[in-house]
Design an enzyme around this catalytic site. Structure first.
Site, PDB file in Angstrom:
ATOM      1  CB  THR A  22      -1.952   6.363  -3.356  1.00 19.43           C
ATOM      2  OG1 THR A  22      -0.643   5.587  -3.527  1.00 19.43           O
ATOM      3  CG2 THR A  22      -2.249   6.962  -4.586  1.00 19.43           C
ATOM      4  CB  SER A  76      -0.474   1.901   4.097  1.00 26.54           C
ATOM      5  OG  SER A  76      -0.240   0.956   2.760  1.00 26.54           O
ATOM      6  CB  THR A  97      -4.504   0.409  -1.888  1.00 30.47           C
ATOM      7  OG1 THR A  97      -3.450   0.633  -2.521  1.00 30.47           O
ATOM      8  CG2 THR A  97      -5.630   1.455  -1.893  1.00 30.47           C
ATOM      9  CG  ASP A  98       1.336  -0.410  -1.044  1.00 27.73           C
ATOM     10  OD1 ASP A  98       0.757  -0.587  -2.184  1.00 27.73           O
ATOM     11  OD2 ASP A  98       2.537   0.273  -1.049  1.00 27.73           O
TER      12      ASP A  98
HETATM   13  N1  ASP Z   1       2.337   2.975  -1.353  1.00 31.44           N
HETATM   14  C1  ASP Z   1       1.094   3.512  -1.128  1.00 31.44           C
HETATM   15  C2  ASP Z   1       0.621   3.233   0.171  1.00 31.44           C
HETATM   16  O1  ASP Z   1       0.101   2.070   0.570  1.00 31.44           O
HETATM   17  C3  ASP Z   1       0.122   2.994  -2.108  1.00 31.44           C
HETATM   18  C4  ASP Z   1      -1.275   3.330  -1.910  1.00 31.44           C
HETATM   19  O2  ASP Z   1      -1.522   4.328  -1.185  1.00 31.44           O
HETATM   20  O3  ASP Z   1      -1.964   2.926  -2.370  1.00 31.44           O
HETATM   21  O4  ASP Z   1       0.808   4.102   1.222  1.00 31.44           O
END
Ligand code: ASP
Length: 364
Positions: free
Chosen positions: A13, A57, A89-90
């Protein structure tokens, strides 16, 4: 001379934008774009940007992380005083813990990301990046393993949980709290873990698959039976509370635990697996007696990573149990894998005296 920081960017993100809100955001920004969005970063350190991956991620794999850990060690040995990693963060709980286990260099390694992408009002990525560079440049987390900096807090990778799917305060350490904070332009470290566990992998680690099964209310064990025949090398059970399952599952678990390592952890947000409180069929005493390995206070997501990394390192069952026992409470540096067949305590003096890259380059 300003400290040298290498910034590894992996997407997520923090690096995603939406040209049109209706189309949704996609990973699009480079590391240079990220640094450009926070010019203060260049005042704190000499930054070298390395575009490592540009993915959500959830698309990262263990072999990517092994490669990243090696690239970080190489950088810290030769050209950088500390490292910052940006990613989604995933999977942050898991990937930062992989780095914590695999990067043995004592120099700061800081991971960060964002909950709001840069196209949104109040995007948190620039603030998280700046705070992370402050922490990395301060050197104050030296010897503490990989930390995650988010929302002006510093968290140990082995303790953190993503507690919310959208909040900018999603990252927390429910078991122990943050290790420190960033206040105005100052990094304040309040707590320092007394030791840590690292794992040495062989040059070409084997592919290891570890499954995870979470037990639910009125669970008839169908998924567990499927997992038992799925060919996993190890399994993590996210059990009820202090490590409990319905009595109807114990026979299947016992035979599985004879075939592969089965780690008993909890589906609760935080807290330890009990040892000698409940002796009923499916209680933790019963399951441990039947061969399950208690995860200590390591949550299920982290337990899955530790088991995978230990199996990749060829660590055997008694040491696996010892690793779970000590991973959060180590009072010294412990090393598993490689030539070390048993945990090797290193004195804290030896850890303290490891040179920084500045010193290694003779430029301190
Ligand atoms: N879908 C995103 C990922 O993990 C969410 C994020 O970046 O927080 O890449």
């Amino acid at each position: 001379m300003p400290p040298k920081i290498t910034l590894f960017t992996l997407g997520g993100t923090i690096a995603s934008t939406a040209t049109d809100r209706a189309d949704g955001a996609r990973v699009s920004l480079t590391g240079d774009d990220l640094v450009r969005s926070v010019p203060e970063v260049r005042e704190l350190a000499e930054i070298e940007v390395r575009a490592f991956r540009q993915v959500p991620s959830g698309d990262l794999r263990m072999d990517n992380l092994v490669e990243l850990a090696r690239a970080i060690e190489e950088c810290l040995a030769n050209s950088a005083d500390s490292v910052v990693v940006t990613q989604g963060t995933d999977t942050l709980e898991e990937t930062s813990f992989v780095l914590d286990l695999l990067v043995s260099d004592e120099s700061p390694v800081v991971v960060t990301g964002a909950m709001r992408n840069p196209s949104l009002p109040g995007a948190d990525g620039p603030a998280n990046l700046l705070a992370s560079v402050r922490v990395a440049a301060s050197g104050l987390t030296r010897g503490m393993g990989t930390v995650v900096v988010f929302n002006d807090e510093i968290h140990a990778a082995r303790l953190l949980r993503k507690r919310h799917s959208t909040s900018t305060a999603a990252i927390g350490s429910p078991l122990a709290g943050p290790l420190g904070h960033i206040v105005e332009d100052t990094v304040r470290v309040l707590l320092k873990p007394p030791g840590r566990l690292t794992v040495r992998l062989p040059a070409t680690p084997p592919d290891i698959a570890v499954g995870m099964v979470s037990i639910g209310f009125d669970d008839d064990g169908r998924l567990l039976r499927q997992a038992a025949v799925a060919g996993y090398d190890g399994l993590v059970l996210a059990a009820f509370g202090g490590g409990h399952v319905p009595a109807s599952m114990v026979a299947a678990l016992e035979s599985l635990a004879h075939a592969i390592p089965v780690v008993l952890s909890s589906r609760a947000l935080a807290g330890p697996i009990l040892r000698h409180t409940y002796s009923y069929a499916g209680g933790e005493m019963d399951l441990i007696r039947r061969g399950l390995i208690p995860s200590g206070a390591l949550g299920a997501l982290h337990a899955r990573i530790l088991l995978q990394v230990l199996l990749m390192a060829g660590v055997e069952r008694p040491e696996i149990a010892a690793a779970f026992e000590s991973v959060l409470t180590a009072q010294a540096r412990l090393v598993l894998g490689g030539r070390a067949r048993r945990p090797q305590p290193l004195s804290s003096t030896a850890v303290q005296s490891q040179p920084s890259a500045h010193e290694k380059r003779g430029s301190a």
